[in-house]
Enzyme design. Structure first.
Site, PDB file in Angstrom:
ATOM      1  N   ALA A   8      21.229  54.572  38.165  1.00  0.00           N
ATOM      2  CA  ALA A   8      21.497  53.614  37.187  1.00  0.00           C
ATOM      3  C   ALA A   8      23.090  53.073  36.964  1.00  0.00           C
ATOM      4  CB  ALA A   8      20.677  53.510  35.759  1.00  0.00           C
ATOM      5  N   THR A  54      21.497  50.106  33.000  1.00  0.00           N
ATOM      6  CA  THR A  54      20.557  49.991  31.954  1.00  0.00           C
ATOM      7  C   THR A  54      20.459  48.445  31.271  1.00  0.00           C
ATOM      8  OG1 THR A  54      21.229  52.493  31.173  1.00  0.00           O
ATOM      9  CG2 THR A  54      20.105  50.882  29.630  1.00  0.00           C
ATOM     10  N   ASN A  69      33.860  56.271  32.191  1.00  0.00           N
ATOM     11  CA  ASN A  69      33.318  54.903  31.749  1.00  0.00           C
ATOM     12  C   ASN A  69      32.922  54.952  30.220  1.00  0.00           C
ATOM     13  OD1 ASN A  69      30.312  53.902  31.361  1.00  0.00           O
ATOM     14  ND2 ASN A  69      30.071  55.790  32.694  1.00  0.00           N
ATOM     15  N   GLY A 108      29.017  50.787  27.801  1.00  0.00           N
ATOM     16  CA  GLY A 108      28.343  50.582  26.657  1.00  0.00           C
ATOM     17  C   GLY A 108      27.098  49.383  26.700  1.00  0.00           C
ATOM     18  N   ASN A 167      15.873  51.081  34.218  1.00  0.00           N
ATOM     19  CA  ASN A 167      16.227  51.921  33.226  1.00  0.00           C
ATOM     20  C   ASN A 167      16.693  51.130  31.968  1.00  0.00           C
ATOM     21  OD1 ASN A 167      18.534  53.361  31.705  1.00  0.00           O
ATOM     22  ND2 ASN A 167      18.608  54.929  33.387  1.00  0.00           N
ATOM     23  N   SER A 178      23.097  57.957  27.119  1.00  0.00           N
ATOM     24  CA  SER A 178      24.524  57.365  27.377  1.00  0.00           C
ATOM     25  C   SER A 178      25.304  57.874  26.040  1.00  0.00           C
ATOM     26  CB  SER A 178      24.327  56.097  27.592  1.00  0.00           C
ATOM     27  OG  SER A 178      25.571  55.301  27.439  1.00  0.00           O
ATOM     28  N   ASN A 220      28.076  56.373  25.213  1.00  0.00           N
ATOM     29  CA  ASN A 220      28.960  55.029  25.014  1.00  0.00           C
ATOM     30  C   ASN A 220      27.951  54.025  24.061  1.00  0.00           C
ATOM     31  OD1 ASN A 220      30.795  55.942  26.532  1.00  0.00           O
ATOM     32  ND2 ASN A 220      29.493  55.361  28.339  1.00  0.00           N
ATOM     33  N   LYS A 240      15.710  60.035  30.704  1.00  0.00           N
ATOM     34  CA  LYS A 240      17.008  60.454  31.511  1.00  0.00           C
ATOM     35  C   LYS A 240      17.793  61.264  30.286  1.00  0.00           C
ATOM     36  CE  LYS A 240      21.142  58.970  34.275  1.00  0.00           C
ATOM     37  NZ  LYS A 240      21.752  57.858  34.979  1.00  0.00           N
TER      38      LYS A 240
END
Length: 339
Positions: free
Chosen positions: A62, A86, A111, A114, A139, A175, A177, A217
């Site tokens: 993803a 995502t 990265n 966001g 995702n 994530s 972010n 994930k």
């Protein structure tokens, strides 16, 4: 050869501009004679994961094709599956620019995108429009302005909309972010989210007479105890798979490099060993009850084999794909076949 030339040009550009150019070019050339520039034939090496049979064990992770715009082009490259997203319920711009940085000497990328995406409704249109039968995982995540306590509602909205168009659904709570997102990996918040998602999955399976697997994930920045707790929650809530891992907040192996101090998640070669270690620990906790898709720092066939040896049943690539090109897919599949 073509990829090396294209890479040389793109590596002179701003990383995000290069990314948009690549996705746009692939979208334009998919299902046309121009796929000969990047397409390749890979002999099948089928693998069964989560009740699904994939043509080979190498998927696109993803983040590369967030909005599902170039799925058919990635199919032409020989990927066994593509994970889009995502994606969030509503479109959102993501974080401020610049937010994508190459660490070329380390074959790494940082990265802090966001969850920039055009929203789940747009993604569904693209999933319906694709012309190939490639397996597509979706995702899903929460919008930045949705409070963490109400985060599960965003996941359920996305599930509802993508369910009929996804081979499987990946739940992204790892994530670094999106503020507060990783807190969903712990304690009651984790259990409540997984329980709500499982209930929704069973409702949708009954409604549509189709069972779509769900995978979680996870991050690489977890203690052994935290990994054990996640494994127990996955087993308790009868999840179909785990995807390990997302990007890391650590900067091991990149200190002193240009861009190394930028905030965000680090992916690529610097993540290789940490990701493999988490896969091994997670596999020990899951005891074969739930399959693992291994992702993080796969830059060679040897890196992929290490993920399989650690307990992964299938792998995904992204940063390694950017640095190595489509040949990496074939190299991994061939190595897997000989394994």
């Amino acid at each position: 050869m073509f990829y090396k030339i294209a890479q040389k040009v793109m590596f002179q550009m701003d990383p995000e501009r290069a990314h948009h150019l690549a996705i746009g070019s692939l979208k334009m050339t998919a299902n046309s004679p121009l796929t000969c520039l990047y397409g390749q034939t890979i002999a099948p090496a089928p693998v069964s994961v989560m009740g699904l049979t994939f043509p080979n064990p190498v998927g696109l992770a993803a983040g590369m094709d967030k909005d599902g715009e170039s799925i058919d082009a990635f199919h032409a490259m020989g990927f066994g599956h593509v994970e889009v997203g995502t994606v969030t319920p509503r479109p959102q711009p993501g974080n401020d620019l610049p937010r994508l940085f190459r660490l070329k000497p380390a074959k790494g990328i940082i990265n802090r995108m966001g969850f920039n995406n055009k929203g789940v409704d747009n993604l569904v249109k693209n999933l319906i429009a694709k012309k190939t039968d490639i397996m597509v995982g979706v995702n899903i995540g929460k919008n930045k302005d949705t409070p963490v306590e109400q985060g599960k509602d965003d996941y359920l909205i996305c599930m509802d909309k993508v369910y009929l168009h996804a081979a499987y659904i990946a739940v992204n709570i790892s994530s670094p972010n999106t503020p507060g997102l990783r807190s969903l990996q712990y304690g009651d918040l984790l259990d409540e989210l997984l329980s709500a998602i499982k209930t929704k999955q069973l409702e949708l399976a009954e409604k549509h007479k189709k069972y779509v697997p769900i995978a979680l994930k996870i991050a690489p920045d977890l203690t052994i105890e935290e990994i054990e707790n996640i494994a127990q929650a996955l087993i308790k809530n009868k999840f179909d798979g785990a995807i390990a891992t997302n990007t890391t907040l650590t900067r091991d192996g990149v200190s002193g490099l240009a861009n190394a101090n930028e905030s965000g998640g680090l992916s690529g070669k610097p993540l290789t060993e940490l990701s493999t270690k988490v896969i091994k620990q997670l596999a020990m906790c899951l005891k074969g009850q739930i399959p693992i898709i291994g992702v993080g720092g796969i830059n060679s066939a040897e890196d992929a084999l290490a993920k399989f040896d650690a307990g992964a049943t299938m792998v995904q690539i992204y940063s390694g794909f950017i640095y190595q090109g489509p040949k990496l897919i074939k190299e991994i599949v061939n190595a897997y076949r000989l394994k």
